[in-house]
Design a protein around this motif. Structure first.
Motif, PDB file in Angstrom:
ATOM      1  N   VAL A 170     -38.283  -1.952   7.658  1.00  0.00           N
ATOM      2  CA  VAL A 170     -39.062  -2.908   6.883  1.00  0.00           C
ATOM      3  C   VAL A 170     -40.438  -2.291   6.705  1.00  0.00           C
ATOM      4  O   VAL A 170     -41.116  -1.976   7.693  1.00  0.00           O
ATOM      5  CB  VAL A 170     -39.152  -4.275   7.587  1.00  0.00           C
ATOM      6  CG1 VAL A 170     -40.082  -5.212   6.823  1.00  0.00           C
ATOM      7  CG2 VAL A 170     -37.762  -4.891   7.720  1.00  0.00           C
ATOM      8  N   LEU A 171     -40.823  -2.085   5.438  1.00  0.00           N
ATOM      9  CA  LEU A 171     -42.074  -1.411   5.102  1.00  0.00           C
ATOM     10  C   LEU A 171     -42.760  -2.137   3.957  1.00  0.00           C
ATOM     11  O   LEU A 171     -42.103  -2.717   3.105  1.00  0.00           O
ATOM     12  CB  LEU A 171     -41.792   0.038   4.665  1.00  0.00           C
ATOM     13  CG  LEU A 171     -41.069   0.921   5.675  1.00  0.00           C
ATOM     14  CD1 LEU A 171     -40.495   2.147   4.989  1.00  0.00           C
ATOM     15  CD2 LEU A 171     -42.021   1.328   6.779  1.00  0.00           C
ATOM     16  N   GLY A 172     -44.085  -2.052   3.932  1.00  0.00           N
ATOM     17  CA  GLY A 172     -44.844  -2.623   2.835  1.00  0.00           C
ATOM     18  C   GLY A 172     -45.286  -1.532   1.880  1.00  0.00           C
ATOM     19  O   GLY A 172     -45.607  -0.421   2.294  1.00  0.00           O
ATOM     20  N   LEU A 173     -45.320  -1.856   0.612  1.00  0.00           N
ATOM     21  CA  LEU A 173     -45.706  -0.918  -0.438  1.00  0.00           C
ATOM     22  C   LEU A 173     -46.762  -1.605  -1.298  1.00  0.00           C
ATOM     23  O   LEU A 173     -46.495  -2.653  -1.880  1.00  0.00           O
ATOM     24  CB  LEU A 173     -44.475  -0.571  -1.276  1.00  0.00           C
ATOM     25  CG  LEU A 173     -44.609   0.482  -2.338  1.00  0.00           C
ATOM     26  CD1 LEU A 173     -44.926   1.832  -1.721  1.00  0.00           C
ATOM     27  CD2 LEU A 173     -43.307   0.587  -3.125  1.00  0.00           C
ATOM     28  N   VAL A 174     -47.966  -1.047  -1.352  1.00  0.00           N
ATOM     29  CA  VAL A 174     -49.051  -1.643  -2.131  1.00  0.00           C
ATOM     30  C   VAL A 174     -48.980  -1.143  -3.565  1.00  0.00           C
ATOM     31  O   VAL A 174     -48.920   0.063  -3.814  1.00  0.00           O
ATOM     32  CB  VAL A 174     -50.431  -1.308  -1.522  1.00  0.00           C
ATOM     33  CG1 VAL A 174     -51.564  -1.819  -2.408  1.00  0.00           C
ATOM     34  CG2 VAL A 174     -50.550  -1.895  -0.125  1.00  0.00           C
ATOM     35  N   ALA A 175     -48.974  -2.089  -4.505  1.00  0.00           N
ATOM     36  CA  ALA A 175     -48.948  -1.783  -5.935  1.00  0.00           C
ATOM     37  C   ALA A 175     -50.107  -2.497  -6.615  1.00  0.00           C
ATOM     38  O   ALA A 175     -50.572  -3.538  -6.134  1.00  0.00           O
ATOM     39  CB  ALA A 175     -47.624  -2.229  -6.553  1.00  0.00           C
ATOM     40  N   ASP A 176     -50.562  -1.957  -7.735  1.00  0.00           N
ATOM     41  CA  ASP A 176     -51.653  -2.585  -8.494  1.00  0.00           C
ATOM     42  C   ASP A 176     -51.265  -3.983  -8.957  1.00  0.00           C
ATOM     43  O   ASP A 176     -52.108  -4.875  -9.004  1.00  0.00           O
ATOM     44  CB  ASP A 176     -52.018  -1.751  -9.724  1.00  0.00           C
ATOM     45  CG  ASP A 176     -52.651  -0.419  -9.356  1.00  0.00           C
ATOM     46  OD1 ASP A 176     -52.974  -0.186  -8.173  1.00  0.00           O
ATOM     47  OD2 ASP A 176     -52.827   0.410 -10.277  1.00  0.00           O
ATOM     48  N   ARG A 177     -49.992  -4.155  -9.297  1.00  0.00           N
ATOM     49  CA  ARG A 177     -49.516  -5.455  -9.753  1.00  0.00           C
ATOM     50  C   ARG A 177     -47.982  -5.475  -9.719  1.00  0.00           C
ATOM     51  O   ARG A 177     -47.343  -4.440  -9.800  1.00  0.00           O
ATOM     52  CB  ARG A 177     -50.005  -5.764 -11.159  1.00  0.00           C
ATOM     53  CG  ARG A 177     -49.439  -4.853 -12.223  1.00  0.00           C
ATOM     54  CD  ARG A 177     -50.200  -4.926 -13.548  1.00  0.00           C
ATOM     55  NE  ARG A 177     -49.707  -3.945 -14.489  1.00  0.00           N
ATOM     56  CZ  ARG A 177     -49.954  -2.643 -14.444  1.00  0.00           C
ATOM     57  NH1 ARG A 177     -50.671  -2.139 -13.466  1.00  0.00           N
ATOM     58  NH2 ARG A 177     -49.464  -1.822 -15.346  1.00  0.00           N
ATOM     59  N   VAL A 178     -47.425  -6.666  -9.597  1.00  0.00           N
ATOM     60  CA  VAL A 178     -45.982  -6.864  -9.750  1.00  0.00           C
ATOM     61  C   VAL A 178     -45.799  -7.522 -11.104  1.00  0.00           C
ATOM     62  O   VAL A 178     -46.500  -8.476 -11.446  1.00  0.00           O
ATOM     63  CB  VAL A 178     -45.405  -7.740  -8.614  1.00  0.00           C
ATOM     64  CG1 VAL A 178     -43.951  -8.099  -8.901  1.00  0.00           C
ATOM     65  CG2 VAL A 178     -45.522  -7.003  -7.282  1.00  0.00           C
ATOM     66  N   ILE A 179     -44.860  -7.010 -11.887  1.00  0.00           N
ATOM     67  CA  ILE A 179     -44.718  -7.461 -13.262  1.00  0.00           C
ATOM     68  C   ILE A 179     -43.640  -8.528 -13.398  1.00  0.00           C
ATOM     69  O   ILE A 179     -43.914  -9.653 -13.806  1.00  0.00           O
ATOM     70  CB  ILE A 179     -44.438  -6.266 -14.199  1.00  0.00           C
ATOM     71  CG1 ILE A 179     -45.592  -5.251 -14.078  1.00  0.00           C
ATOM     72  CG2 ILE A 179     -44.247  -6.728 -15.638  1.00  0.00           C
ATOM     73  CD1 ILE A 179     -45.332  -3.903 -14.675  1.00  0.00           C
ATOM     74  N   GLU A 180     -42.396  -8.181 -13.052  1.00  0.00           N
ATOM     75  CA  GLU A 180     -41.294  -9.123 -13.234  1.00  0.00           C
ATOM     76  C   GLU A 180     -40.033  -8.617 -12.566  1.00  0.00           C
ATOM     77  O   GLU A 180     -39.948  -7.464 -12.163  1.00  0.00           O
ATOM     78  CB  GLU A 180     -41.004  -9.311 -14.730  1.00  0.00           C
ATOM     79  CG  GLU A 180     -40.473  -8.053 -15.398  1.00  0.00           C
ATOM     80  CD  GLU A 180     -40.163  -8.209 -16.878  1.00  0.00           C
ATOM     81  OE1 GLU A 180     -39.927  -9.347 -17.315  1.00  0.00           O
ATOM     82  OE2 GLU A 180     -40.137  -7.193 -17.580  1.00  0.00           O
ATOM     83  N   VAL A 181     -39.053  -9.506 -12.468  1.00  0.00           N
ATOM     84  CA  VAL A 181     -37.693  -9.095 -12.132  1.00  0.00           C
ATOM     85  C   VAL A 181     -37.016  -8.815 -13.464  1.00  0.00           C
ATOM     86  O   VAL A 181     -37.086  -9.635 -14.385  1.00  0.00           O
ATOM     87  CB  VAL A 181     -36.936 -10.194 -11.355  1.00  0.00           C
ATOM     88  CG1 VAL A 181     -35.478  -9.803 -11.157  1.00  0.00           C
ATOM     89  CG2 VAL A 181     -37.613 -10.452 -10.018  1.00  0.00           C
TER      90      VAL A 181
END
Length: 173
Positions: free
Chosen positions: A98-109
């Protein structure tokens, strides 16, 4: 030209969570996403690679967090109101992590048909295509699909230790 209803699914269609880094769009398989969190303070662990931000507390569990920007060789930027942490369950070197990933934004499924995904291009020179499972096409734009087992290297996961998934962590926000 009419578009097929989004409820229509074929056996060659896969679901992804798309995320943005700068102007680029990337994707991870939806079945790997446990939660999507607002950015929060991260406990920095000494002597870890620069793209390993540290740990967050997820309901009493320590979850290692990696900065996708710096992992991809891009400059770090301060978090904004759209910065998100995607908590993922990934198989790396025969272990479920289980790991976290930082992104500028989440767009959609989003759904991508297998016919709209091609293998990573061969450009004839060395580049970090090992992180790429494929390149999708959506609305005339590229969507880079990550190979998460390659993206999260053993070096990264060993730097912070591993977290075993538990049933109470299995909830997508």
């Amino acid at each position: 030209m009419s578009k097929a209803p989004t409820t229509l699914r074929t056996s060659s269609e896969s679901q992804f969570v798309s995320l943005g880094i700068g102007a680029e769009v990337f994707a991870v398989p939806v079945d790997t996403v446990l939660e999507i969190l607002d950015m929060q303070p991260v406990f920095r662990v000494p002597e870890t690679p620069t793209h390993v931000l540290g740990l967050i507390d997820l309901r009493g569990r320590s979850v290692p967090v990696l900065d996708l920007r710096t992992k991809l060789g891009l400059p770090a930027i301060p978090a904004t109101e759209t910065t998100r942490i995607l908590v993922l369950e990934v198989a790396v070197a025969g272990r479920r992590l289980v790991l976290g990933l930082v992104a500028d934004r989440v767009i959609e499924v989003m759904a991508l048909d297998a016919a709209d995904i091609e293998p990573p291009p061969d450009v004839g020179v060395g580049w970090r295509s090992a992180y790429i499972a494929g390149v999708g096409h959506r609305d005339g734009k590229f969507v880079v699909i990550f190979d998460l087992a390659q993206l999260f290297s053993t070096e990264d996961t060993n730097a912070l230790g591993v977290v075993s998934p538990s049933p109470e962590v299995r909830a997508v926000a």
